[in-house]
Design a protein around this motif. Structure first.
Motif, mmCIF file in Angstrom:
data_model
loop_
_atom_site.group_PDB
_atom_site.id
_atom_site.type_symbol
_atom_site.label_atom_id
_atom_site.label_comp_id
_atom_site.label_asym_id
_atom_site.label_seq_id
_atom_site.Cartn_x
_atom_site.Cartn_y
_atom_site.Cartn_z
ATOM 1 N N ASN A 194 -10.063 0.155 -2.792
ATOM 2 C CA ASN A 194 -8.641 0.458 -2.922
ATOM 3 C C ASN A 194 -8.405 1.770 -3.630
ATOM 4 O O ASN A 194 -9.288 2.500 -3.964
ATOM 5 C CB ASN A 194 -7.941 -0.674 -3.670
ATOM 6 C CG ASN A 194 -8.273 -0.718 -5.123
ATOM 7 O OD1 ASN A 194 -8.342 0.330 -5.740
ATOM 8 N ND2 ASN A 194 -8.453 -1.886 -5.672
ATOM 9 N N VAL A 232 -8.792 -4.226 -1.199
ATOM 10 C CA VAL A 232 -8.505 -5.143 -2.305
ATOM 11 C C VAL A 232 -9.698 -5.167 -3.247
ATOM 12 O O VAL A 232 -10.849 -5.206 -2.806
ATOM 13 C CB VAL A 232 -8.205 -6.559 -1.760
ATOM 14 C CG1 VAL A 232 -8.245 -7.596 -2.866
ATOM 15 C CG2 VAL A 232 -6.854 -6.578 -1.061
ATOM 16 N N SER A 258 -2.726 -0.240 -11.694
ATOM 17 C CA SER A 258 -2.571 -1.653 -11.366
ATOM 18 C C SER A 258 -3.775 -2.103 -10.560
ATOM 19 O O SER A 258 -4.173 -1.435 -9.604
ATOM 20 C CB SER A 258 -1.289 -1.888 -10.559
ATOM 21 O OG SER A 258 -1.130 -3.250 -10.250
ATOM 22 N N ARG A 317 -5.690 -4.257 -7.816
ATOM 23 C CA ARG A 317 -5.250 -4.693 -6.495
ATOM 24 C C ARG A 317 -5.788 -6.091 -6.199
ATOM 25 O O ARG A 317 -6.989 -6.296 -6.108
ATOM 26 C CB ARG A 317 -5.730 -3.703 -5.437
ATOM 27 C CG ARG A 317 -5.398 -4.098 -4.014
ATOM 28 C CD ARG A 317 -3.917 -3.978 -3.717
ATOM 29 N NE ARG A 317 -3.608 -4.429 -2.374
ATOM 30 C CZ ARG A 317 -3.606 -3.611 -1.313
ATOM 31 N NH1 ARG A 317 -3.913 -2.342 -1.466
ATOM 32 N NH2 ARG A 317 -3.300 -4.081 -0.133
ATOM 33 N N ARG A 327 2.433 1.814 -3.423
ATOM 34 C CA ARG A 327 1.506 2.408 -4.391
ATOM 35 C C ARG A 327 1.371 3.917 -4.157
ATOM 36 O O ARG A 327 1.363 4.700 -5.109
ATOM 37 C CB ARG A 327 0.137 1.729 -4.284
ATOM 38 C CG ARG A 327 0.127 0.273 -4.727
ATOM 39 C CD ARG A 327 -1.262 -0.331 -4.511
ATOM 40 N NE ARG A 327 -1.278 -1.759 -4.744
ATOM 41 C CZ ARG A 327 -1.530 -2.337 -5.914
ATOM 42 N NH1 ARG A 327 -1.764 -1.586 -6.965
ATOM 43 N NH2 ARG A 327 -1.537 -3.652 -6.029
ATOM 44 N N GLU A 339 0.833 -1.207 0.000
ATOM 45 C CA GLU A 339 0.000 0.000 0.000
ATOM 46 C C GLU A 339 0.866 1.256 0.000
ATOM 47 O O GLU A 339 0.598 2.219 -0.729
ATOM 48 C CB GLU A 339 -0.927 -0.016 1.217
ATOM 49 C CG GLU A 339 -2.001 1.061 1.194
ATOM 50 C CD GLU A 339 -3.089 0.791 0.186
ATOM 51 O OE1 GLU A 339 -3.899 1.707 -0.065
ATOM 52 O OE2 GLU A 339 -3.141 -0.322 -0.360
#
Length: 573
Positions: A217, A409, A184, A186, A151, A148
């Motif tokens: 997310n 997620v 991306s 998750r 990111r 996390e």
């Protein structure tokens, strides 16, 4: 300057010279010892009273009331004591031997300090980072399992939008399944174990064909306001402009847009059930964190200003992207099923099929340092099964779905393992794997059953191999996964649609601040927003910090972005 600092400065001249222990240190130590010796003599000699200071009784003689030296109490001569001090000479002061025995200086603290400094020389110097600061720090966080944080720092790097960030900004893709931009997707993974769980051998399928026979997310944010044909015409009406700091997210034609994954629960308002608790880190990780010094990263990333930089007194810990214990657990329960799915997911993640952010992190890189904001990074408590897929634990599908929402997620990869103890004491292991959409809680795809006893029968009859059996059971699974979740290039937008997207971004509480800023930068870089519109959006999102990020000195902008990343993580934890 305290005494320790004075001693270090006298011995080494400068803290930066500590590693350069050479012959000059011996000479400095000798000089230091001589000075201490001389000062001791001077101090003691000044403290010893002069002969006139002793008040004597004239009738007692020069030795007071006692007998003269060499005689006992009865006046008889006695043999000289070999350990006795020589008689004091009151005209010249105490002898050096007398002073030494009186003072007995303790050199142990000095020797301990020198030993500590010599030990510190063994600490490897931090690698010299190369490349963009925030991207390096994102990679460092990733290598230590903090997905996390990695990111968030990647978004900070993209939001800085300097010349080194342009390439990463262009990695933004579009997910048709979620109808939104993604850097991306998750992923999370979990295990559901049920049946005869008391067995000692779980008898998973092995590549050898033998089974055991023992007894949101930050990547959501609806694209429904994109009402161009490229997006399927699902966007709803909306006025141009940003609509202020708290503008609502875009709605569909019927006014009901699909919910996103909230940072604290399911749904756009963040209202949803929390996930189950997780055990703390193993003792060795806790000890490693204490020795490294948590600083900003004490507990759950304490934020800027909590503790100053401290140099580690031990060697830099080796980073671990994934958790070996998790890998062992998957192998113990599912064997070849787990390794086959892991290989398939890993190859797709590395190819950028689910997004291009953080897919090129080198776990063995030596040119990115090991710190974030000057602080050493402890190993993450919750780590990954494979790079990019965080491990959530074991439990029922309902429990793990809640845990996935709590962990922000999007997509949950859940292994369902059913165990049955059959006649003869052997175990039948039937494993299925499913993908759950954590936004709506629905199962997207379920694989075929992979039965350990069925594999044994095929092997005995020479009617197939483990590879062919697993490939057949997972064929539909991979086909649906690839068709639903493979990202595509970002489509071209008009300025009007881009402005509507910014309004939706600013009003979406499920997105982190840096996630919003990064996409706004992308829209500006693509030419769909003017410079003034980018400034206005940054001002709405982060106030005066927006101008620091856009026009401040690079060091100030980097520090501000890092602080925002840590602050958002604290608020979401």
């Amino acid at each position: 300057m305290n005494q320790s600092a004075f001693v270090l400065y006298f011995l080494f001249g400068s803290p930066t010279m500590i590693p350069c222990l050479s012959f000059s240190l011996v000479r400095r130590l000798a000089a230091f010892g001589f000075v201490v010796w001389a000062m001791t003599l001077i101090i003691v000699s000044t403290l010893v009273p002069a002969p006139t200071a002793f008040a004597q009784d004239p009738g007692l003689g020069p030795y007071g009331g006692g007998p003269p030296p060499g005689y006992g109490p009865d006046g008889e001569p006695q043999a000289a004591d070999p350990n006795a001090l020589p008689p004091a000479n009151l005209t010249t002061g105490p002898t050096p031997a007398a002073v030494w025995q009186l003072t007995q200086p303790d050199w142990q603290p000095l020797f301990q300090e020198i030993g500590r400094l010599a030990e510190a020389v063994k600490v490897p110097a931090p690698p010299r980072p190369e490349g963009p600061t925030l991207r390096n720090e994102a990679h460092v966080a990733y290598r230590y399992g903090h997905l996390e944080l990695a990111r968030e720092l990647f978004f900070a790097h993209a939001a800085l939008a300097d010349t080194q960030a342009v390439e990463d900004l262009k990695k933004l893709r579009f997910c048709a399944y979620y109808r939104r931009p993604v850097w991306s997707l998750r992923w999370g993974v979990s295990i559901g174990l049920h049946g005869d769980t008391h067995v000692t051998d779980y008898a998973p399928i092995r590549l050898s064909g033998q089974s055991g026979r023992g007894g949101m997310n930050n990547f959501d944010g609806g694209m429904d306001e994109f009402d161009s044909p490229d997006f399927g015409g699902r966007g709803g009406p909306g006025d141009p402009g940003f609509g202020g700091r708290g503008g609502p997210p875009g709605m569909g034609p019927d006014g009901m847009g699909p919910p996103g994954v909230g940072r604290d629960g399911m749904g756009p308002d963040g209202m949803g059930p929390g996930g189950p608790g997780f055990d703390g880190p193993p003792d060795d990780l806790m000890m490693e964190e204490e020795m490294m010094g948590a600083g900003e990263f004490g507990g759950q990333f304490g934020g800027p200003g909590r503790g100053g930089s401290r140099r580690a007194a031990i060697s830099i810990p080796e980073p671990q992207v994934t958790d070996p214990q998790v890998t062992e657990r998957f192998d113990e329960l599912m064997g070849a099923v787990a390794s086959t799915v892991a290989d398939g997911m890993r190859s797709r993640i590395e190819a950028g099929q689910f997004g291009n952010a953080l897919v090129s992190v080198d776990p063995d890189a030596k040119n990115q340092g090991y710190q974030i904001g000057g602080e050493g990074v402890p190993q993450a408590e919750r780590r990954m099964w494979i790079p990019g897929v965080v491990y959530l634990g074991e439990g029922s599908i309902q429990q793990m779905s809640k845990a996935a929402v709590d962990a922000n997620v999007e997509l949950l990869l859940h292994f369902d393992v059913a165990l049955k103890e059959v006649r003869g004491g052997s175990t039948q292991n039937i494993t299925r794997v499913k993908i759950v959409d954590c936004v709506n809680g629905k199962t997207v795809v379920l694989s075929g059953a992979m039965d350990s006893r069925e594999v044994q029968r095929l092997q005995q009859a020479n009617r197939g191999t483990v590879d062919s059996y697993l490939s057949e059971a997972l064929e539909k699974f991979w086909g649906i996964l690839d068709s639903r979740f493979t990202v595509i290039d970002f489509p071209s937008l008009t300025p009007e649609v881009a402005r509507r997207r910014v309004a939706s971004l600013l009003g979406d509480n499920s997105l982190s601040t840096l996630r919003k800023l990064a996409e706004i930068r992308f829209l500006g870089l693509s030419g769909w927003l003017t410079e003034e519109e980018v400034e206005q959006a940054f001002d709405i999102a982060v106030g005066s910090d927006g101008m620091t990020i856009l026009y401040g000195a690079p060091t100030d902008a980097i520090r501000t972005l890092r602080e925002i990343a840590l602050r958002d993580l604290n608020e979401s934890s």
